[in-house]
Design an enzyme around this catalytic site. Structure first.
Site, PDB file in Angstrom:
ATOM      1  N   TRP A  89       5.677  57.046  85.129  1.00 53.51           N
ATOM      2  CA  TRP A  89       5.006  55.782  84.802  1.00 53.51           C
ATOM      3  C   TRP A  89       5.999  54.638  84.629  1.00 53.51           C
ATOM      4  O   TRP A  89       5.763  53.521  85.089  1.00 53.51           O
ATOM      5  CB  TRP A  89       4.104  55.941  83.571  1.00 53.51           C
ATOM      6  CG  TRP A  89       2.882  56.744  83.910  1.00 53.51           C
ATOM      7  CD1 TRP A  89       2.553  57.986  83.440  1.00 53.51           C
ATOM      8  CD2 TRP A  89       1.837  56.396  84.835  1.00 53.51           C
ATOM      9  NE1 TRP A  89       1.381  58.411  84.007  1.00 53.51           N
ATOM     10  CE2 TRP A  89       0.917  57.467  84.862  1.00 53.51           C
ATOM     11  CE3 TRP A  89       1.593  55.289  85.642  1.00 53.51           C
ATOM     12  CZ2 TRP A  89      -0.227  57.461  85.665  1.00 53.51           C
ATOM     13  CZ3 TRP A  89       0.440  55.274  86.444  1.00 53.51           C
ATOM     14  CH2 TRP A  89      -0.447  56.353  86.443  1.00 53.51           C
ATOM     15  N   ASP A 160       4.940  50.749  77.102  1.00 55.54           N
ATOM     16  CA  ASP A 160       3.685  51.308  77.617  1.00 55.54           C
ATOM     17  C   ASP A 160       3.392  52.540  76.766  1.00 55.54           C
ATOM     18  O   ASP A 160       4.056  53.572  76.900  1.00 55.54           O
ATOM     19  CB  ASP A 160       3.853  51.696  79.092  1.00 55.54           C
ATOM     20  CG  ASP A 160       2.615  52.393  79.652  1.00 55.54           C
ATOM     21  OD1 ASP A 160       1.654  52.618  78.886  1.00 55.54           O
ATOM     22  OD2 ASP A 160       2.615  52.717  80.861  1.00 55.54           O
ATOM     23  N   LYS A 184      -7.279  57.488  76.938  1.00 51.57           N
ATOM     24  CA  LYS A 184      -6.711  58.675  76.286  1.00 51.57           C
ATOM     25  C   LYS A 184      -7.190  58.710  74.831  1.00 51.57           C
ATOM     26  O   LYS A 184      -8.161  59.367  74.533  1.00 51.57           O
ATOM     27  CB  LYS A 184      -5.179  58.665  76.355  1.00 51.57           C
ATOM     28  CG  LYS A 184      -4.637  59.226  77.650  1.00 51.57           C
ATOM     29  CD  LYS A 184      -4.614  58.257  78.760  1.00 51.57           C
ATOM     30  CE  LYS A 184      -3.908  58.859  79.960  1.00 51.57           C
ATOM     31  NZ  LYS A 184      -3.891  57.967  81.094  1.00 51.57           N
TER      32      LYS A 184
END
Ligand SMILES: Cc1ncc(COP(=O)(O)O)c(C=O)c1O
Length: 348
Positions: A89, A160, A184
């Protein structure tokens, strides 16, 4: 999702609190939704102990959207940033920023075994005066979590935190920007939480779209354009559920217990392998490999037969991955561990 929240949403689906409307049918400027929206913001501020120096914004675009939205908002004065790459990511974030300016890799956690290392700040080689330093504090695919958050002084740290936000208390004062997609630990996909320090609102590039310009969004209390109302409503229910659980300190204790059970099982066996260095093992995403990968399909089929779902690792790394987010109860991790032991006994 916590089952309690799904049941409450089901109960309220057709008629929210006697309003005669589903949340989906409300005007986002009407009193009912305004109440849902402001309670969600207040509950999140309380849960995460967000200081008055920081705004909380509800945006759209997800984590991948933020890969562009962050440089668009912070490259106005100096279009260059540093990236600590600890997995797939953060690598994506670094590449996307190149569309808007320069990006320098200050440190990488890649080893011969893949992304298995979270470089400590002493390993970071920062460039001269970057606009910000970006870090993905939990790499969902690789299972690498960064626990030591450095103080960078005047350089804003951008994180992030999509896949571990709300899993434990975090010192928000250390971050210039912290963002996370909702799907999530927050709720359902569609809303992105962006926590941004007030003094960073003045650094946007002139090409930044208004709907994604943090200053504009903050000035309009996240109502510059129609917000993702249902996703915000669900997030609000999750925030109240988290408060009922005892907040982030209590949820962290549960998350530690769940992760320990799973890692201990992996470490005690020669049949299962986790390659991430111990100090950086994610409490949310536990990737593991079978020593004999020819048994992968058998393992997954047996798991599915027991209701243990979504254990296949990301296609880019293979193997298995157990995502044990806040809403996954300890009993579910116990069931997984029991299954893993049985599978090993049968096939080792
Ligand atoms: C850490 C992290 N960042 C970014 C993303 C991308 O999120 P989205 O697909 O919502 O843009 C994900 C998705 O899993 C993620 O785990």
């Amino acid at each position: 999702m916590p089952e309690e929240v799904l049941r409450q949403a089901a109960d309220e689906m057709l008629d929210w609190h006697g309003s005669g409307m589903s949340v989906m049918e409300m005007s986002h400027r009407g009193p009912e939704f305004m109440q849902i929206h402001s309670e969600a913001l207040l509950d999140l501020r309380e849960l995460m102990a967000v200081p008055a120096s920081h705004h909380i914004l509800f945006l759209q675009g997800g984590g991948i959207g933020e890969n562009a939205i962050v440089p668009l908002n912070l490259f106005g004065v100096k279009p260059r940033a540093d990236f600590v790459v600890t997995g797939s990511w953060s690598q994506k974030s670094q590449k996307e920023a190149l569309k808007y300016g320069a990006s320098h890799i200050a440190a990488s956690g890649r080893t011969e075994a893949g992304f298995t290392h979270a470089p400590a700040m002493s390993e970071w080689k920062l460039s001269d005066d970057p606009a910000y330093v970006h870090l993905c504090t939990n790499e969902t695919i690789d299972g690498v979590e960064t626990f030591e958050i450095p103080d960078l002084g005047d350089i804003p740290l951008v994180a992030d935190a999509s896949s571990h936000i709300l899993s434990r208390p975090m010192d928000i004062a250390k971050y210039g920007v912290l963002y996370g997609g909702a799907q999530k630990n927050i709720g359902m996909a569609g809303v992105t939480v962006v926590i941004v320090r007030e003094d960073l609102l003045d650094r946007a590039m002139s090409i930044c779209p208004s709907a994604f310009e943090w200053k504009t969004v903050a000035a309009n209390n996240s109502m510059f354009n129609t917000p993702p109302t249902y996703a915000i409503y669900i997030a609000g229910l999750v925030f109240k559920w988290l408060k009922r659980q005892g907040g982030l300190t209590a949820i962290e204790a549960r998350n530690i217990e769940k992760a320990k059970l799973l890692y201990d099982t992996i470490d005690a066996s020669r049949f299962y392998i986790n390659k991430v260095e111990r100090r950086a093992r994610s409490r949310m995403n536990v990737p593991f490999f079978l020593a004999d990968e020819s048994r992968n399909e058998d393992f997954l089929a047996g798991a599915k037969a027991r209701g243990l779902l979504q254990l296949k690792g990301h296609k880019s790394v293979g193997g298995m991955r157990a995502s044990i987010y806040n809403a996954v109860p300890l009993e579910a991790v116990k069931a997984l561990v029991e299954y893993m032991k049985e599978f090993e006994a049968k096939h080792a």
